[in-house]
Design a protein around this motif. Structure first.
Motif, PDB file in Angstrom:
ATOM      1  N   ASP A 145       0.873  -5.196   3.414  1.00  0.00           N
ATOM      2  CA  ASP A 145       2.094  -4.440   3.137  1.00  0.00           C
ATOM      3  C   ASP A 145       2.073  -4.082   1.657  1.00  0.00           C
ATOM      4  N   ALA A 146       2.459  -2.845   1.339  1.00  0.00           N
ATOM      5  CA  ALA A 146       2.521  -2.424  -0.065  1.00  0.00           C
ATOM      6  C   ALA A 146       3.397  -1.185  -0.158  1.00  0.00           C
ATOM      7  N   PRO A 147       4.113  -0.992  -1.275  1.00  0.00           N
ATOM      8  CA  PRO A 147       4.993   0.167  -1.412  1.00  0.00           C
ATOM      9  C   PRO A 147       4.266   1.451  -1.770  1.00  0.00           C
ATOM     10  N   ALA A 148       2.973   1.364  -2.138  1.00  0.00           N
ATOM     11  CA  ALA A 148       2.232   2.549  -2.554  1.00  0.00           C
ATOM     12  C   ALA A 148       0.745   2.285  -2.385  1.00  0.00           C
ATOM     13  N   GLY A 204      10.408   1.709   1.879  1.00  0.00           N
ATOM     14  CA  GLY A 204       9.472   1.402   0.808  1.00  0.00           C
ATOM     15  C   GLY A 204       8.241   0.671   1.290  1.00  0.00           C
ATOM     16  N   ARG A 205       8.329   0.027   2.450  1.00  0.00           N
ATOM     17  CA  ARG A 205       7.194  -0.747   2.966  1.00  0.00           C
ATOM     18  C   ARG A 205       6.241   0.173   3.702  1.00  0.00           C
ATOM     19  N   GLN A 206       4.978   0.113   3.342  1.00  0.00           N
ATOM     20  CA  GLN A 206       3.925   0.841   4.011  1.00  0.00           C
ATOM     21  C   GLN A 206       2.833  -0.153   4.395  1.00  0.00           C
ATOM     22  N   VAL A 207       2.131   0.110   5.463  1.00  0.00           N
ATOM     23  CA  VAL A 207       1.059  -0.750   5.935  1.00  0.00           C
ATOM     24  C   VAL A 207      -0.274  -0.079   5.628  1.00  0.00           C
ATOM     25  N   TRP A 208      -1.114  -0.790   4.887  1.00  0.00           N
ATOM     26  CA  TRP A 208      -2.396  -0.234   4.465  1.00  0.00           C
ATOM     27  C   TRP A 208      -3.538  -1.053   5.052  1.00  0.00           C
ATOM     28  N   VAL A 209      -4.599  -0.350   5.447  1.00  0.00           N
ATOM     29  CA  VAL A 209      -5.824  -1.005   5.886  1.00  0.00           C
ATOM     30  C   VAL A 209      -6.890  -0.785   4.823  1.00  0.00           C
ATOM     31  N   ILE A 210      -7.422  -1.883   4.288  1.00  0.00           N
ATOM     32  CA  ILE A 210      -8.484  -1.808   3.284  1.00  0.00           C
ATOM     33  C   ILE A 210      -9.802  -2.166   3.976  1.00  0.00           C
ATOM     34  N   GLU A 211     -10.745  -1.226   3.975  1.00  0.00           N
ATOM     35  CA  GLU A 211     -12.054  -1.496   4.550  1.00  0.00           C
ATOM     36  C   GLU A 211     -13.040  -1.618   3.396  1.00  0.00           C
ATOM     37  N   TYR A 212     -13.777  -2.701   3.359  1.00  0.00           N
ATOM     38  CA  TYR A 212     -14.628  -2.969   2.210  1.00  0.00           C
ATOM     39  C   TYR A 212     -16.041  -3.345   2.638  1.00  0.00           C
ATOM     40  N   GLU A 213     -16.930  -3.266   1.669  1.00  0.00           N
ATOM     41  CA  GLU A 213     -18.325  -3.625   1.879  1.00  0.00           C
ATOM     42  C   GLU A 213     -18.597  -4.988   1.283  1.00  0.00           C
ATOM     43  N   GLU A 214     -19.528  -5.716   1.878  1.00  0.00           N
ATOM     44  CA  GLU A 214     -19.834  -7.071   1.404  1.00  0.00           C
ATOM     45  C   GLU A 214     -20.476  -7.010   0.032  1.00  0.00           C
ATOM     46  N   SER A 273     -16.595  -1.177  -6.274  1.00  0.00           N
ATOM     47  CA  SER A 273     -17.154  -0.714  -5.005  1.00  0.00           C
ATOM     48  C   SER A 273     -16.883  -1.709  -3.886  1.00  0.00           C
ATOM     49  N   THR A 274     -16.161  -2.800  -4.211  1.00  0.00           N
ATOM     50  CA  THR A 274     -15.897  -3.816  -3.189  1.00  0.00           C
ATOM     51  C   THR A 274     -15.049  -3.247  -2.068  1.00  0.00           C
ATOM     52  N   ALA A 275     -13.924  -2.634  -2.430  1.00  0.00           N
ATOM     53  CA  ALA A 275     -13.053  -2.023  -1.432  1.00  0.00           C
ATOM     54  C   ALA A 275     -13.434  -0.567  -1.278  1.00  0.00           C
ATOM     55  N   ALA A 276     -13.910  -0.185  -0.104  1.00  0.00           N
ATOM     56  CA  ALA A 276     -14.440   1.164   0.084  1.00  0.00           C
ATOM     57  C   ALA A 276     -13.334   2.189   0.291  1.00  0.00           C
ATOM     58  N   THR A 277     -12.375   1.896   1.172  1.00  0.00           N
ATOM     59  CA  THR A 277     -11.317   2.843   1.470  1.00  0.00           C
ATOM     60  C   THR A 277     -10.005   2.108   1.688  1.00  0.00           C
ATOM     61  N   ALA A 278      -8.900   2.825   1.473  1.00  0.00           N
ATOM     62  CA  ALA A 278      -7.566   2.295   1.760  1.00  0.00           C
ATOM     63  C   ALA A 278      -6.780   3.390   2.449  1.00  0.00           C
ATOM     64  N   ALA A 279      -6.291   3.136   3.663  1.00  0.00           N
ATOM     65  CA  ALA A 279      -5.596   4.153   4.441  1.00  0.00           C
ATOM     66  C   ALA A 279      -4.221   3.652   4.862  1.00  0.00           C
ATOM     67  N   ASN A 280      -3.215   4.529   4.755  1.00  0.00           N
ATOM     68  CA  ASN A 280      -1.863   4.194   5.175  1.00  0.00           C
ATOM     69  C   ASN A 280      -1.760   4.381   6.685  1.00  0.00           C
ATOM     70  N   VAL A 281      -1.402   3.314   7.407  1.00  0.00           N
ATOM     71  CA  VAL A 281      -1.319   3.409   8.864  1.00  0.00           C
ATOM     72  C   VAL A 281       0.105   3.216   9.384  1.00  0.00           C
ATOM     73  N   GLY A 282       1.071   3.110   8.494  1.00  0.00           N
ATOM     74  CA  GLY A 282       2.444   2.945   8.962  1.00  0.00           C
ATOM     75  C   GLY A 282       3.422   2.915   7.819  1.00  0.00           C
ATOM     76  N   GLY A 283       4.598   3.490   8.009  1.00  0.00           N
ATOM     77  CA  GLY A 283       5.626   3.494   6.982  1.00  0.00           C
ATOM     78  C   GLY A 283       5.559   4.763   6.155  1.00  0.00           C
ATOM     79  N   ALA A 284       6.696   5.158   5.606  1.00  0.00           N
ATOM     80  CA  ALA A 284       6.765   6.392   4.828  1.00  0.00           C
ATOM     81  C   ALA A 284       7.461   6.129   3.511  1.00  0.00           C
ATOM     82  N   PRO A 285       6.927   6.661   2.399  1.00  0.00           N
ATOM     83  CA  PRO A 285       7.587   6.488   1.107  1.00  0.00           C
ATOM     84  C   PRO A 285       9.004   7.058   1.151  1.00  0.00           C
ATOM     85  N   GLY A 286       9.902   6.392   0.419  1.00  0.00           N
ATOM     86  CA  GLY A 286      11.263   6.895   0.324  1.00  0.00           C
ATOM     87  C   GLY A 286      12.202   6.345   1.368  1.00  0.00           C
ATOM     88  N   ARG A 287      11.685   5.598   2.332  1.00  0.00           N
ATOM     89  CA  ARG A 287      12.563   4.974   3.327  1.00  0.00           C
ATOM     90  C   ARG A 287      12.725   3.504   2.951  1.00  0.00           C
TER      91      ARG A 287
END
Length: 213
Positions: free
Chosen positions: A177-180, A203-213, A187-201
């Motif tokens: 969970d993160a507000p932004a 404030g809570r958004q759900v992010w998926v961080i996909e990373y490389e070993e 290079s540890t964390a490859a991508t971060a994508a918002n999969v739920g929640g909208a700014p301005g409501r």
């Protein structure tokens, strides 16, 4: 079978606060038998237990204070004569095992084979606005940062948004969970994508961080 819980109380003005006391309240880590409520064991009597997780059938990992190393994470054996082993020093936060999808539970979960713990922190003392998500190796204490999260002024104090990181079974994706948008590290964390929640409501958004070993 066993279950665990935290027993918390507000310290009375006449109650002496330990020199290491971090909070105006005390907290004990307790386990007991599910079927009878008996065989109660006080695993941590120093009054500073915070977040904990089961690690297999007879051990718990918890953030607390112990005389040996001060504040940090310790492994407690759920026995008639409990033992506490220091694992690593870290800021207080939410902890789980990488690849463990069940999340927090008051009852034991099947232990994962991963040597990595996944943790976050409350806003750090230096800035008061940045939270951190990272991996910590259970044997070496090596820390691998995954993301830093900035908390806007409206989401601080009791209105903060805790990260509560969880991973998928592969251990390659971490949900927080993160507000932004989290600020990924190197290079540890490859991508971060918002999969739920909208700014301005909320404030809570759900992010998926996909990373490389």
């Amino acid at each position: 079978s066993r279950f665990a819980c935290l027993v918390r109380w507000t310290r009375h003005p006449s109650e002496a606060v330990p020199q290491h006391g971090a909070q105006p309240f005390g907290t004990l880590l307790v386990t007991a038998c599910v079927e009878t409520g008996g065989d109660v064991r006080f695993l941590d009597l120093y009054g500073e237990t915070s977040h904990y997780i089961w690690e297999g059938e007879d051990a718990l990992v918890a953030w607390t204070w112990q005389p040996s190393h001060g504040f940090g994470y310790y492994r407690f054996r759920d026995r008639a004569a409990p033992t506490a082993k220091f694992l690593f020093g870290d800021a207080n936060g939410h902890i789980t095992k990488l690849g463990e999808t069940g999340g927090w539970s008051p009852r034991p979960l099947a232990a994962t084979t991963s040597p990595w713990y996944l943790t976050d922190t409350y806003p750090d003392l230096r800035s008061g606005t940045r939270q951190h998500v990272h991996l910590v190796h259970s044997e070496t204490g090596k820390t691998v940062p995954l993301a830093h999260i900035h908390l806007p002024p409206s989401y601080q104090g009791e209105h903060r948004i805790d990260c509560h990181p969880r991973s998928d079974q592969s251990g390659r994706k971490v949900v927080i969970d993160a507000p932004a948008l989290p600020s990924s590290v190197g290079s540890t964390a490859a991508t971060a994508a918002n999969v739920g929640g909208a700014p301005g409501r909320s404030g809570r958004q759900v992010w998926v961080i996909e990373y490389e070993e």
